[in-house]
Structures are given as structure tokens and as C-alpha cells.
Write an enzyme that holds these catalytic residues in place. Structure first.
Site, PDB file in Angstrom:
ATOM      1  N   SER A  67     -46.208 -44.724 -52.998  1.00 56.04           N
ATOM      2  CA  SER A  67     -45.446 -44.007 -54.025  1.00 56.04           C
ATOM      3  C   SER A  67     -45.728 -44.518 -55.431  1.00 56.04           C
ATOM      4  CB  SER A  67     -43.944 -44.088 -53.732  1.00 56.04           C
ATOM      5  OG  SER A  67     -43.465 -45.404 -53.908  1.00 56.04           O
TER       6      SER A  67
ATOM      7  N   LYS B  86     -39.888 -48.607 -57.748  1.00 58.48           N
ATOM      8  CA  LYS B  86     -40.029 -47.420 -58.599  1.00 58.48           C
ATOM      9  C   LYS B  86     -39.988 -47.847 -60.070  1.00 58.48           C
ATOM     10  CE  LYS B  86     -39.951 -44.105 -55.408  1.00 58.48           C
ATOM     11  NZ  LYS B  86     -40.197 -45.020 -54.264  1.00 58.48           N
TER      12      LYS B  86
END
EC number: 3.4.21.88
Length: 215
Positions: A133, A170
Site C-alpha cells: 500500500s 500510511k
């Protein structure tokens, strides 16, 4: 600043952008891929030229050991090693069980001795990255992310957070009504967290990266 060739300026600007975006410099391979060099060795030649001109400093043996010199506002500078500096012993955290502290003994698979030159500031642990990701920030599956424990983070920083029963890596951005956890890969969706959500807990910020196989 010392006068640079056009190509050297491209390399210098790429390093600075990478530090501003992710908190750590690019590897030689990443520089080569971004600027279309034939190999990482070509990137190394440009880095050495920049070092000779006094605009960067290189740490021997550290693929991300690049420090910008003479820039007062450059964020996330790497501290290069000095003679006699002790190596850091950092716990490696693997899978994290729901509801238990991230540094609980059962999560620590081993310890690594690490050169402080690899990190923007002193980390508390290494987290093994799972998934892609954050691929476009240069963080790949199997990499070891160096994490400094924090309860607060700035916009744009790469963070480690708990989200329900999961631990995620993230980029953090504040939005009206909450936080957005941004994936650096278009194949993954961003995550919006409402302000005050009991599901969210900040565990720390990224202060460096060790590519799988470098230790």
C-alpha cells in the site's frame, strides 16, 4: 550553493523531494529508476560528485545514508555516524495481536544491531512491512520500517497506527471532521477516520527504512 550541472541538480532535487515526502532519502536504485540512469552505479557517480562539491554527505554502507548540507530548513536530515558511535539494538516487530501493545514481548521476533546513520532520528523499533500500500513512497513488502514512538504526528508524515484490530502504515493528513490515512499506491483506497474515533491510535512515525536483505 555550489554550482551544479543540470544532471547533478536533478539528483539533488530528487533527494530533497524524497526526504520531504517520505522522511528518508532514496536509494541508488530508486534514483536510477526515477532519472532514467542505466544502473545504480550511475546514480552513485552523481552522488559522489555532489559529495565532492559539498552539498551532500554520504554514509558508507548505508543505501539511504544521504544528508543534504547547507540547507537550514531541510526536514528529516539523516545523522551520519561519528567515530566510536554505538550501534542501536532495535527489536523487530512482526505480526501484532489485536488489543495488545505493539512492543509486547510476544510480538518481538528478534533484535537487530543497526547503524544510526540509517535513521532520521532515533527509532524505538523496526516493523516488518506487509503489503504494497506504500509502494510509491518506496516502502515495499518485507521492508523493515524504523519507527519512533509518538502520540502526535504532522500532516504528511508516514505513520504507524492501530485501526481496529489492524496495524497499518500510511501517510497522515488532517481533514475536516477527522484524519485521512493515505495509501501511496493507486490500487489501495485511502482510509478516513472520524475525529475522536476509538478505533484509531497513533503508534509512531517512520524515521527510516531498511530494505529487506540489507541487514
Amino acid at each position: 550553493m555550489t554550482k551544479l550541472t543540470a544532471r547533478q541538480q536533478q539528483v539533488f532535487d530528487l533527494i530533497r523531494r524524497a526526504i520531504e515526502r517520505s522522511g528518508f532519502p532514496p536509494t541508488r536504485a530508486e534514483i536510477a529508476a526515477e532519472l532514467g540512469f542505466s544502473s545504480p552505479n550511475a546514480a552513485e557517480e552523481h552522488l559522489r560528485a555532489l559529495a565532492r562539491k559539498g552539498v551532500i554527505e554520504l554514509a558508507a554502507g548505508a543505501s539511504r545514508g544521504i544528508r543534504l548540507l547547507g540547507i537550514d530548513d531541510a526536514p528529516h536530515q539523516f545523522t551520519l555516524p561519528h567515530a566510536g558511535l554505538m550501534q542501536l539494538s532495535l527489536p523487530l516487530v512482526g505480526r501484532v495481536a489485536a488489543g495488545s501493545p505493539i512492543l509486547a514481548q510476544e510480538h518481538i521476533s528478534q533484535h537487530y544491531a543497526c547503524d544510526p546513520a540509517l535513521f532520521t532520528s532515533k527509532p524505538d523499533y523496526l516493523l516488518k512491512v506487509r503489503g504494497l500500500s506504500m509502494r510509491d513512497a518506496g516502502i515495499l513488502d518485507g521492508d523493515l520500517l524504523a519507527v519512533q514512538k509518538r502520540t502526535e504526528a504532522k500532516d504528511g508524515q508516514i505513520i504507524v497506527a492501530r485501526l481496529g484490530d489492524d496495524v497499518t502504515v500510511k501517510r497522515l493528513m488532517r481533514r475536516p471532521g477527522g484524519l485521512e490515512l493515505i495509501a501511496e499506491n493507486p490500487d489501495y483506497e485511502n482510509i478516513f477516520v472520524k475525529a475522536g474515533s476509538a478505533e484509531f491510535a497513533l503508534e509512531g512515525i517512520a524515521v527510516g527504512l531498511i530494505r529487506s536483505g540489507e541487514l
